[in-house]
Design an enzyme around this catalytic site. Structure first.
Site, PDB file in Angstrom:
ATOM      1  N   HIS A 163     -12.123 -25.088 -13.132  1.00  0.00           N
ATOM      2  CA  HIS A 163     -10.763 -24.851 -12.649  1.00  0.00           C
ATOM      3  C   HIS A 163      -9.848 -24.655 -13.852  1.00  0.00           C
ATOM      4  O   HIS A 163      -9.841 -25.468 -14.784  1.00  0.00           O
ATOM      5  CB  HIS A 163     -10.264 -26.033 -11.819  1.00  0.00           C
ATOM      6  CG  HIS A 163     -10.961 -26.162 -10.496  1.00  0.00           C
ATOM      7  ND1 HIS A 163     -10.767 -25.270  -9.462  1.00  0.00           N
ATOM      8  CD2 HIS A 163     -11.863 -27.079 -10.049  1.00  0.00           C
ATOM      9  CE1 HIS A 163     -11.513 -25.629  -8.425  1.00  0.00           C
ATOM     10  NE2 HIS A 163     -12.186 -26.721  -8.750  1.00  0.00           N
ATOM     11  N   CYS A 205      -9.746 -19.493 -12.522  1.00  0.00           N
ATOM     12  CA  CYS A 205      -8.440 -18.905 -12.225  1.00  0.00           C
ATOM     13  C   CYS A 205      -7.690 -18.605 -13.523  1.00  0.00           C
ATOM     14  O   CYS A 205      -7.745 -19.382 -14.476  1.00  0.00           O
ATOM     15  CB  CYS A 205      -7.626 -19.849 -11.345  1.00  0.00           C
ATOM     16  SG  CYS A 205      -8.319 -20.125  -9.708  1.00  0.00           S
TER      17      CYS A 205
END
Length: 354
Positions: A163, A205
């Site tokens: 992440h 991301c």
């Protein structure tokens, strides 16, 4: 004299710049262009990192284990792969298929396998250990198998998944590595001659933000999403209730599964594996620091362990026969009646340190 040296330096700089800009010109001999574009690396290494914990991040473990399987299949040995798994999904109590990890809902392939060698597991996967690994500053007592023993001839693949956000990647949901820290670590690698060329691949991301600070030469980078974009997962397995793999890595693996050790597929092709219509996010590529044309770089230069070989069609007679002298078969007999001694090239160049 000082003026002459400055003039010579300027002349050489202009000459090199001119040659670089005209490599594609038909007036430049093709043999010279091919030599510039050919890799001169001597060994391949891979650093594969899953930075996420917890069952709902199952897909990140599947991502990294799938890349691990691909580079092993293409020839990089376990001794030259550093595998970091922040969580052990194979032994998670929620896993209805113990000791197995799959990267698709059809359960076609167990990517955990029988011979996975995890070098850093669980809470050993930290920012400190990752930076120490890259820079060669591991703490005393670290096992040799946990060290990145690269040199100036090493092509290094770094794959990160987890992440992330604008300029950082989370480790263990408790700390972060920033894009500046990554750039500093890779700069140290270059200064210490720890790589020849480096391929940086990240699936998270806003992944492109992680390579923005790079300034070191010979780096080719690809990211699953641009700044401001999310990277999406591919599909879920209802039987275990979690996503199986991330979208960018899924299409990268689809490409890698078609690659063989003698493949002529290139890095330029690999950089196009996930167009926006299937990836949904926009894949970012950075190649301004790389001094070769990705369309002329074999994918096995980073994902494989292929060595230049010379194939001989004629049989080689290595048996000693009376028709051959001792010298012809590389045997020396120092004293009459003594047993012959065979001369082998030394494994280590110890004479250089005498």
């Amino acid at each position: 004299m000082e003026f002459s040296c400055k003039f010579l330096a300027i002349f050489l700089a202009i000459t090199i710049l001119t040659v670089t800009r005209t490599l594609g010109n038909s007036n430049v001999p093709q043999k010279f262009v091919d030599r510039i574009q050919k890799s001169n690396h001597t060994n391949n290494w891979a650093v594969l990192v899953d930075a996420s914990r917890f069952w709902f991040n199952y897909r990140h473990v599947a991502n990294v284990l799938s890349i691990y399987r691909s580079v092993k299949r293409l020839g990089i040995p376990d001794s030259q792969i550093i595998l970091m798994l922040a969580d052990d999904m194979a032994c998670n109590p929620r896993n209805s298929r113990p000791a197995q990890v799959f990267n698709n809902a059809n359960q076609h392939l167990n990517v955990y396998g029988d011979d996975v060698e995890v070098d850093y597991r669980g809470y050993d996967v930290t920012v400190e250990n990752f930076v120490r690994l890259l820079t060669g500053r591991t703490v005393n007592g670290t096992a040799r198998s946990k060290k990145l023993l690269t040199d100036a001839g090493s092509n290094v693949l770094i794959y990160l998944t987890g992440h992330g956000g604008d300029g950082f990647l989370k480790f263990q949901d408790s700390e972060e590595i920033t894009s500046q820290e990554l750039a500093d670590a890779i700069e140290q690698m270059w200064e210490k001659k720890r790589y020849n060329e480096l391929f940086f691949m990240v699936d998270t991301c806003q992944a492109a933000s992680l390579y923005e600070k790079f300034t070191s030469p010979n780096i080719l980078a690809v990211a699953s999403s641009l700044v401001g974009e999310d990277s999406l997962s591919h599909h879920v397995d209802p039987s275990i209730g979690v996503y199986m793999i991330d979208r960018y890595t899924y299409y990268a693996l689809e490409f890698l599964e078609k690659v063989q050790v003698n493949s002529q597929k290139t890095m330029g092709e690999f950089l196009k594996v996930c167009p926006k219509r299937v990836c949904i996010s926009t894949v970012g590529v950075r190649k301004d620091l790389f001094n070769r044309d990705p369309d002329k770089v074999l994918i096995t230069d980073f994902f494989g362990g292929v060595r230049p070989t010379k194939i001989l069609s004629d049989p080689i007679d290595i048996e000693f026969t009376p028709e051959k002298t001792f010298e012809e078969v590389n045997i020396n007999i120092p004293l009459e009646g003594a047993k012959p001694s065979y001369n082998f090239p030394s494994q280590f160049a110890s004479e250089l340190f005498d």
